[in-house]
Enzyme design. Structure first.
Site: not given
Ligand code: PEP
Ligand code: MG
Length: 586
Positions: A195, A435, A458-459, A506
């Protein structure tokens, strides 16, 4: 210093070049020494302390003024709380009395007074009082920084020339940063999708994370170059290196200008396939950037940042106002509001320690566990939904039962509002983040009960290859082109289309040029990313041929390693007139 020691290698987290002087952001004071004060020096010592308190109060007032422009009102409450601590006689007068009585230096006494308060508040059961320890720690830091001269006063930097070096940066740290003065971030910790990286991209500030040793190697005032595209950090560079980077920096700003010309053009391939290009935001302050970079809408609003920047969940009224403001500013384009995804690396202070937070009580799990808290947010989203362009998205859904429980609470919140005569959008689209591998593998079932999917790569990557997204030492395992990841993503896209719903991505993968080509070829309908990445990906899409990408990405799915996949696909990546990677080869 040898040549190797002049360069640190980290993980590129936010693109661009920053050239400036270091400011090492360190909230710890290693040694506050006790020093006797002679009898005739006591009044001067008290004056020194009172001046430090006054200066800290002035800083807080200035900070509140700036935050009032950029952030929501609730965040102001934290700094008001800090101000209240500094105006509390139990803190200030007690310190003054002890300096006089004990004839000891101000920083030593003040540190002791604050430690006493922190110790007594942190032992109280009531979470409200326990949370207040953070306020005391902040105030302790602020005043000690003034008294010890560590308040970064040694740096002579013009506006926009400070490179901030920190172990890690929390969202509340970033709220305090004067963005007109900071030109880049370097952290010891973090990975590409941590983050800290997300916030840096949101602020469009070049950043390198995961250097491990930046705070130990860099000292205040050192000349620094950050190369946010390659992850290189140059320490005390020679005139030649500075010259080369200045040259590239000016070429990049020309390029950025040219990319701006794409602002009003659609993200459409040469053979006519149109993709929605949306933006990810963490804070309402990023809205102008979204509009400036030509996004088609907001594909992911990470609402947990509202909570993380403050200390408590904003009220229903405050949330409604924030969501309405965003919806109105973006209209007629869409805004997808994701419900709270707290936990893992987005950890508020009062959450219980867990052995394995990424696999623990996070996202929708936490919300379903606290339905009353969750319903406050659902009601606010529903109320803002009356604007017409708002959709709701649940994070971290692992299966159908969990989705049904979340939807039941959503319906309960909607019925309550309707009974109270509050206007809502009765047919607000509801989607989920895909995810977690279990959701990806049951996507056919989930698709029948939602209006859209947004794949959170990402996850999804971290859970598929079991590699912590924030851990730089295993960053090489965290590869979006791993065949397991691509096959999962392809199956989710197919499941969505078989059930006539749209599907987006995303995660940060959407903004990686080669990965974006793969997603395009797999048939994704929307890509959502940090605003700064939109022009480059738009340019890439406009140079691509969808039918060609469709054929070759399906072939790539049969390959067995990420290296083979990347080698096979690279020659098919469309060459845009505006290729940033070429320019970055210094
Ligand atoms: C993801 O996990 O790809 C996502 C967009 O959510 P975050 O990065 O907030 O976990
Ligand atoms: Mg995520």
């Amino acid at each position: 210093m040898s040549d190797e020691r002049r360069v640190l290698k980290g993980i590129p987290a936010s693109p661009g070049i920053a050239i400036g002087r270091a400011l090492v952001y360190n909230r710890r004071f290693a040694s506050i020494h006790q020093r006797p004060i002679p009898a005739d020096g006591v009044e001067a010592e008290i004056l020194r302390f009172r001046t430090a308190v006054d200066e800290a109060l002035d800083d807080l007032t200035r900070l509140q003024r700036r935050i009032a422009v950029d952030f929501d009102q609730d965040i102001l409450k934290i700094f008001r709380a800090h101000q209240a601590v500094l105006e509390d006689p139990e803190v200030v007068d007690v310190t003054v009395v002890r300096i006089r009585r004990e004839r000891t230096n101000a920083e030593y006494i003040f540190d002791e007074v604050m430690r006493g308060w922190i110790a007594s508040y942190s032992s109280i059961e009531n979470p409200y009082f326990r949370e207040r320890t953070a306020d005391f720690e902040d105030v302790q830091y602020r005043v000690l920084a003034k008294l010890t001269g560590s308040a970064h006063t040694g740096i002579e930097a013009k506006d926009g020339e400070i490179v901030l070096v920190a172990h890690s940066l929390s969202p509340s740290d970033t709220a305090e940063i004067d963005r007109s003065a900071v030109c880049g971030f370097i952290t010891d910790a973090g990975g590409q999708t941590s983050h800290t990286a997300i916030v840096a991209r949101g602020l469009a500030v070049p950043a390198v994370v995961g250097t491990n040793i930046a705070t130990q190697t860099i000292s205040d005032g050192m000349m620094i170059i950050i190369d946010g595209n390659t992850g290189m950090v140059h320490l005390d560079p020679d005139a030649d290196t500075i010259g080369r980077y200045r040259e590239t920096k000016s070429q990049l700003s020309v390029l950025e200008h040219e990319l701006q010309e794409l602002h009003d053009l659609p993200a459409e391939t040469r053979d006519g396939r149109r993709i929605e290009l949306s933006a990810n935001i963490e804070l309402p302050a990023e809205l102008e950037d979204v509009l400036n970079h030509g996004a088609d809408g907001i594909g992911l609003y990470r609402t947990e940042f509202l909570y993380l920047v403050g200390n408590e969940l904003p009220s229903e009224e405050d949330q409604t106002r924030t969501y309405q403001r965003i919806a109105r500013r973006m209209a007629p384009n869409h805004v997808i509001i994701r419900t709270l995804d707290l936990g893992a690396d987005k950890m508020p202070k009062e959450m219980p320690d867990e052995a394995n937070p990424a696999l623990g009580q996070r996202g929708i799990r936490l919300c379903l566990d606290r339905p009353e808290m969750f319903k406050v947010q659902l009601r606010a989203i529903l109320r803002a939904g009356a604007e017409g362009n708002v959709s709701l998205m649940f994070p971290m859904i692992s299966g159908l039962q969990e989705l049904r429980r979340a939807k039941a609470l959503f319906e309960e919140a909607r019925n309550e509002l309707l009974e109270d005569g509050v206007p809502v959008n009765q047919s607000m689209p509801v989607g989920i983040m895909v995810e977690i591998p279990s959701a990806a593998l049951t996507a056919h079932d989930l698709a029948k009960e939602v209006d859209f999917f947004s794949i959170g790569t990402n996850d999804l990557i971290q859970y598929t290859v079991a590699a912590d997204r924030g851990n730089p030492s295993i960053a090489s395992l965290y590869n979006p082109c791993h065949p397991a990841v691509l096959r999962l993503v392809a199956s989710v896209i197919d499941a969505a289309h078989d059930n006539d719903i749209w599907v987006g991505v995303c995660g940060a993968m959407a903004a990686h040029p080669l990965a974006a080509c793969i997603l395009l070829g797999l048939g994704v309908d929307e890509l959502s990313m940090s605003p700064i990445d939109i022009p480059e990906i738009k340019s890439l899409i406009r140079s691509a041929d969808y039918q060609e990408l469709k054929t070759i990405t399906r072939e790539a799915l049969d390959l067995s390693t990420s290296e083979e996949i990347m080698r096979f696909l690279k020659p098919h990546q469309p060459k845009t007139e505006l290729d940033v990677s070429d320019m970055m080869r210094i």
